[in-house]
Design a protein around this motif. Structure first.
Motif, PDB file in Angstrom:
ATOM      1  N   LEU A  45      41.445  30.315  40.922  1.00 59.70           N
ATOM      2  CA  LEU A  45      41.113  29.637  39.663  1.00 59.70           C
ATOM      3  C   LEU A  45      41.219  30.620  38.497  1.00 59.70           C
ATOM      4  CD1 LEU A  45      40.113  27.125  38.173  1.00 59.70           C
ATOM      5  CD2 LEU A  45      37.766  27.852  38.671  1.00 59.70           C
ATOM      6  N   VAL A  46      40.692  31.828  38.685  1.00 56.79           N
ATOM      7  CA  VAL A  46      40.773  32.851  37.641  1.00 56.79           C
ATOM      8  C   VAL A  46      42.227  33.218  37.360  1.00 56.79           C
ATOM      9  CG1 VAL A  46      40.203  35.243  37.078  1.00 56.79           C
ATOM     10  CG2 VAL A  46      38.483  33.767  38.117  1.00 56.79           C
ATOM     11  N   ILE A  47      43.025  33.351  38.426  1.00 51.82           N
ATOM     12  CA  ILE A  47      44.449  33.682  38.261  1.00 51.82           C
ATOM     13  C   ILE A  47      45.169  32.580  37.488  1.00 51.82           C
ATOM     14  CG2 ILE A  47      46.621  34.017  39.493  1.00 51.82           C
ATOM     15  CD1 ILE A  47      45.014  35.379  41.705  1.00 51.82           C
ATOM     16  N   SER A  48      44.888  31.316  37.845  1.00 54.09           N
ATOM     17  CA  SER A  48      45.530  30.193  37.155  1.00 54.09           C
ATOM     18  C   SER A  48      45.160  30.158  35.684  1.00 54.09           C
ATOM     19  CB  SER A  48      45.124  28.868  37.822  1.00 54.09           C
ATOM     20  OG  SER A  48      45.514  28.823  39.170  1.00 54.09           O
ATOM     21  N   VAL A  49      43.884  30.353  35.397  1.00 58.28           N
ATOM     22  CA  VAL A  49      43.424  30.327  34.004  1.00 58.28           C
ATOM     23  C   VAL A  49      44.045  31.470  33.210  1.00 58.28           C
ATOM     24  CG1 VAL A  49      41.411  30.586  32.503  1.00 58.28           C
ATOM     25  CG2 VAL A  49      41.271  29.132  34.532  1.00 58.28           C
TER      26      VAL A  49
END
Length: 321
Positions: free
Chosen positions: A294-298
């Motif tokens: 999720l952090v990578i996507s954001v």
């Protein structure tokens, strides 16, 4: 401009949601279960595995797990790490700062060095410096990052003893203030050098190719025919147009900073996100992987939108279109 930014943000949100849903289900469809690893690979206790599976809600269907995760995430609860016995958000927060410190510094240095060399050498295509640096860039680009990191450790740490082999700080000392900052720089030197050596050739080739391509454009020939000086043409028009591809590369590099330096972090025992990703994959730590992806996507979407906005500011044609 507001409509342009809003459209990019909406597209980014849709991409994040799609990516999150896809990775959530793919992680759980992969072979292996985390509770077998937590219970121990040698002589695992079936009753303990069953108890842990029920405790963390992994006995429920994947669809139910997804709904429960969304409900908890809406409350600010990103789950609990099976391996580290820590909340996922707390674990990621601890690892995020070291990775950003390492990756941001190396990306900025690589962009400045590679971009400067590419812009200057691209002006004199076919010269001696152009041939030498182009050859060096291809050689460096072919070197695996982890191999280069081990060579640097062997030479500058083991042989010469100039730099430490691993870690972020000297654990034997309790430095504070400026001494702590100097100790951080001391431990960062070899990891940053490894990344800069690998990334600088990319920026160099992109900047060089952009300068060469821009100088072939018709409007540059028109300025020359009008008697404008080469230095003025380069500063006002060639450099400005050549910076856009460098900006793209820099933004995309920042987007992948969280996962991009994983091997370098492992070699230098750097306590960052890349190492956490590898450890979580090996341990099937579902909750941590969900939070990490999720952090990578954001971060990817954020820097992509930032790049598009900067494009629009640099080139009005994109904003108008």
């Amino acid at each position: 401009m507001k409509k342009y930014i809003l459209s990019k943000v909406m597209m980014g949100l849709v991409t994040i949601i799609f990516s999150f849903v896809l990775t959530f289900f793919l992680i759980r469809l992969a072979p292996g279960t985390p509770m077998r690893i937590v219970a121990g690979k040698e002589n695992p206790n079936p009753e303990q595995i069953e108890h842990l599976t029920e405790k963390y809600g992994l006995d429920k269907p994947v669809g139910v797990q997804f709904i429960n995760y969304i409900k908890n995430m809406a409350k600010g609860d990103f789950g609990f790490s099976y391996r580290n016995n820590l909340p996922v958000f707390e674990l990621i927060k601890r690892r995020l700062a070291p990775t950003l410190t390492l990756s941001l510094t190396s990306n900025i240095l690589s962009a400045l060095l590679g971009g400067f060399l590419g812009l200057q050498i691209g002006r004199k295509k076919g010269g001696i410096l152009d041939k030498v640096f182009s050859y060096i860039s291809y050689v460096l680009d072919a070197i695996p990052g982890f191999w280069l990191a081990m060579i640097l450790i062997m030479v500058f740490s083991s042989k010469l003893g100039w730099f430490p082999t691993s870690g972020m700080y000297n654990m034997r000392e309790s430095y504070t203030g400026i001494r702590k900052f100097i100790d951080l720089l001391y431990h960062m030197t070899l990891p940053i050098l490894s990344i800069v050596i690998i990334q600088t050739p990319i920026y160099f080739r992109i900047a060089r190719a952009s300068v060469i391509n821009t100088m072939k454009q018709g409007f540059i020939k028109t300025f020359r025919a009008a008697g404008m000086k080469e230095g003025e043409i380069f500063r006002k028009y060639v450099m400005k147009n050549s910076l856009i591809p460098i900006l793209t590369t820099f933004s995309m590099s920042l987007a992948f900073t969280i996962s991009g330096a994983a091997l370098i972090e492992i070699v230098f025992s750097w306590p960052g996100m890349g190492r956490l990703i590898i450890d979580s994959i090996n341990g099937r730590d579902y909750m941590v992987l969900n939070g990490l992806y999720l952090v990578i996507s954001v971060s990817l979407i954020f820097f992509t939108i930032l790049t598009d906005v900067l494009y629009a500011l640099v080139d009005p044609r994109i904003r108008i279109k």
